[in-house]
Scaffold this active site. Structure first.
Site, PDB file in Angstrom:
ATOM      1  N   GLU A  76     -90.740  21.602  68.889  1.00 40.96           N
ATOM      2  CA  GLU A  76     -90.781  21.707  70.347  1.00 40.96           C
ATOM      3  C   GLU A  76     -90.220  20.396  70.878  1.00 40.96           C
ATOM      4  O   GLU A  76     -90.759  19.321  70.599  1.00 40.96           O
ATOM      5  CB  GLU A  76     -92.220  21.924  70.844  1.00 40.96           C
ATOM      6  N   ARG A  95    -108.120  18.821  72.028  1.00 42.96           N
ATOM      7  CA  ARG A  95    -107.996  17.365  71.838  1.00 42.96           C
ATOM      8  C   ARG A  95    -109.179  16.842  71.043  1.00 42.96           C
ATOM      9  O   ARG A  95    -110.264  17.423  71.065  1.00 42.96           O
ATOM     10  CB  ARG A  95    -107.931  16.657  73.199  1.00 42.96           C
ATOM     11  N   ARG A 147    -111.696  16.917  75.818  1.00 47.18           N
ATOM     12  CA  ARG A 147    -111.840  16.660  77.260  1.00 47.18           C
ATOM     13  C   ARG A 147    -111.595  17.893  78.132  1.00 47.18           C
ATOM     14  O   ARG A 147    -112.062  17.978  79.230  1.00 47.18           O
ATOM     15  CB  ARG A 147    -110.944  15.510  77.702  1.00 47.18           C
ATOM     16  N   ASN A 180     -99.615  26.863  79.311  1.00 47.58           N
ATOM     17  CA  ASN A 180    -100.678  25.966  78.838  1.00 47.58           C
ATOM     18  C   ASN A 180    -101.825  26.001  79.856  1.00 47.58           C
ATOM     19  O   ASN A 180    -101.639  25.648  81.028  1.00 47.58           O
ATOM     20  CB  ASN A 180    -100.104  24.556  78.704  1.00 47.58           C
ATOM     21  N   GLY A 188     -97.409  23.912  81.659  1.00 49.34           N
ATOM     22  CA  GLY A 188     -98.792  23.929  82.126  1.00 49.34           C
ATOM     23  C   GLY A 188     -98.958  23.397  83.534  1.00 49.34           C
ATOM     24  O   GLY A 188     -99.221  24.146  84.477  1.00 49.34           O
ATOM     25  N   HIS A 205     -92.932  20.137  78.468  1.00 50.47           N
ATOM     26  CA  HIS A 205     -93.539  18.938  79.051  1.00 50.47           C
ATOM     27  C   HIS A 205     -92.801  18.533  80.319  1.00 50.47           C
ATOM     28  O   HIS A 205     -91.625  18.221  80.276  1.00 50.47           O
ATOM     29  CB  HIS A 205     -93.580  17.741  78.096  1.00 50.47           C
ATOM     30  N   ASP A 209    -104.815  24.402  79.663  1.00 51.66           N
ATOM     31  CA  ASP A 209    -105.790  23.304  79.545  1.00 51.66           C
ATOM     32  C   ASP A 209    -106.391  22.901  80.901  1.00 51.66           C
ATOM     33  O   ASP A 209    -107.569  22.567  80.992  1.00 51.66           O
ATOM     34  CB  ASP A 209    -105.119  22.050  78.955  1.00 51.66           C
ATOM     35  N   HIS A 210    -105.541  22.912  81.934  1.00 51.65           N
ATOM     36  CA  HIS A 210    -106.037  22.451  83.238  1.00 51.65           C
ATOM     37  C   HIS A 210    -107.095  23.372  83.847  1.00 51.65           C
ATOM     38  O   HIS A 210    -107.868  22.952  84.696  1.00 51.65           O
ATOM     39  CB  HIS A 210    -104.890  22.282  84.239  1.00 51.65           C
ATOM     40  N   HIS A 248    -104.687  23.008  74.054  1.00 54.74           N
ATOM     41  CA  HIS A 248    -104.682  21.782  73.244  1.00 54.74           C
ATOM     42  C   HIS A 248    -106.139  21.405  72.981  1.00 54.74           C
ATOM     43  O   HIS A 248    -106.868  21.042  73.911  1.00 54.74           O
ATOM     44  CB  HIS A 248    -103.959  20.670  74.038  1.00 54.74           C
ATOM     45  N   GLU A 294    -102.245  23.618  70.249  1.00 51.19           N
ATOM     46  CA  GLU A 294    -101.743  22.244  70.110  1.00 51.19           C
ATOM     47  C   GLU A 294    -102.834  21.405  69.481  1.00 51.19           C
ATOM     48  O   GLU A 294    -104.003  21.501  69.873  1.00 51.19           O
ATOM     49  CB  GLU A 294    -101.396  21.663  71.483  1.00 51.19           C
ATOM     50  N   THR A 327    -100.033  14.174  76.715  1.00 51.81           N
ATOM     51  CA  THR A 327     -99.282  13.766  75.525  1.00 51.81           C
ATOM     52  C   THR A 327     -98.073  12.947  75.958  1.00 51.81           C
ATOM     53  O   THR A 327     -97.198  13.447  76.653  1.00 51.81           O
ATOM     54  CB  THR A 327     -98.826  15.019  74.740  1.00 51.81           C
TER      55      THR A 327
HETATM   56  N1  PXP Z   1     -95.953  21.029  75.256  1.00 53.96           N
HETATM   57  C1  PXP Z   1     -96.787  20.105  74.709  1.00 53.96           C
HETATM   58  C2  PXP Z   1     -96.674  19.830  73.248  1.00 53.96           C
HETATM   59  C3  PXP Z   1     -97.748  19.450  75.503  1.00 53.96           C
HETATM   60  O1  PXP Z   1     -98.566  18.544  74.937  1.00 53.96           O
HETATM   61  C4  PXP Z   1     -97.843  19.781  76.867  1.00 53.96           C
HETATM   62  C5  PXP Z   1     -98.891  19.114  77.702  1.00 53.96           C
HETATM   63  O2  PXP Z   1    -100.145  19.497  77.311  1.00 53.96           O
HETATM   64  C6  PXP Z   1     -96.976  20.753  77.380  1.00 53.96           C
HETATM   65  C7  PXP Z   1     -96.018  21.342  76.556  1.00 53.96           C
HETATM   66  C8  PXP Z   1     -97.034  21.174  78.808  1.00 53.96           C
HETATM   67  O3  PXP Z   1     -96.686  20.111  79.623  1.00 53.96           O
HETATM   68  P1  PXP Z   1     -96.863  20.230  81.182  1.00 53.96           P
HETATM   69  O4  PXP Z   1     -98.334  20.367  81.447  1.00 53.96           O
HETATM   70  O5  PXP Z   1     -96.279  18.953  81.703  1.00 53.96           O
HETATM   71  O6  PXP Z   1     -96.104  21.450  81.624  1.00 53.96           O
END
Ligand code: PXP
Length: 236
Positions: free
Chosen positions: A150, A44, A48, A6, A212, A190, A8-9, A42, A69, A100
């Site tokens: 998931e 959103r 963001r 992931n 992520g 997650h 996103d960061h 994701h 996502e 999330t």
């Molecule tokens: N899966 C989903 C559905 C998520 O929303 C996230 C967070 O964006 C992740 C996995 C990844 O989580 P993490 O960033 O804690 O590894």
């Protein structure tokens, strides 16, 4: 087991200055080149981190699979239908949350979920539902037509190393097995990190882990290629 990263960061960091660095597309390529089987973003509702332009760029440039996502929002469904990612993962979304926070309540709105995902399934997009490891959520998910769930590993991750770990882990394992018996394929994610990820090997037939925060955090110290490679090696 496969790794989905992931990113996103990367976009969060870029947006902090409003410029183009670090480059999200380049990050996706580095993930792919170092063992990621897919890239997750994701989109959103408040945009963001990942922006619309990012998903339009990524869909044309990544060589593996784009997993989008998204919440149950009509404008984002239209984008998904247009770009046709390999898969989408339906997540709940509250504007105020930092990330999330819980799984999607599929049991409480099975018909709505079914109707929401139908046009995406009709376009050949694989649909996954992000749910808590809970029997009624698993059984409801199997009614929707989605091919994947998931499992939300957040509670397991938080309990890791504490007395609740076993209980949280067992919820994941029994939910995964029930889902598979009900015809669903199972991903998880997650809060997974380099310490707690190894127990995912104890759950039979997990397809992919979406990770992520821990990877991007580690990348700050060792670089993104090593951070991804180390995680890919741990879950192989
Ligand atoms: N899966 C989903 C559905 C998520 O929303 C996230 C967070 O964006 C992740 C996995 C990844 O989580 P993490 O960033 O804690 O590894």
């Amino acid at each position: 087991m496969l790794l989905g990263v992931n990113i996103d960061h990367i976009a969060t960091l870029r947006n902090a200055r409003g410029g183009v660095e670090p480059d999200v597309e380049k990050a996706a390529h580095i993930c792919e080149q170092n063992g990621a089987a897919s890239v997750t973003t994701h989109l959103r509702e408040d945009r963001r981190h990942i922006k619309d332009e990012d998903v339009y760029t990524l869909i044309n440039s990544i060589n593996t699979k784009l997993n989008l996502e998204m919440a149950m929002a009509e404008d984002i469904r239209q984008i998904a239908a247009e770009i046709k990612p390999y898969s989408i993962c339906l997540v709940p979304e509250k504007r105020q949350e930092v990330t999330t926070e819980g799984g999607l309540d599929v049991a409480g709105q099975t018909e709505r979920v079914k109707e929401f995902i139908k046009p995406l399934l009709d376009k050949g997009i694989i649909v996954s539902l992000f749910i808590d490891p809970d029997e009624k959520q698993v059984l409801a998910s199997a009614e929707t037509g989605a091919q994947f769930i998931e499992l939300h590993t957040g509670s397991y991750a938080e309990s890791f190393g504490y007395k609740e770990e076993e209980e949280e882990f067992l919820k994941l394992k029994t939910s995964a097995m029930l889902a598979q018996k009900s015809g669903l394929k199972v991903n998880a994610g997650h809060g997974l990190n380099y310490e707690n990820v190894h127990r995912m090997h104890e759950i039979p037939d997990l397809v992919e882990l979406n990770i992520g925060h821990s990877i991007i955090s580690r990348a700050v110290f060792v670089g993104l290629p090593s951070a991804v490679k180390e995680m890919a090696d741990l879950i192989k």
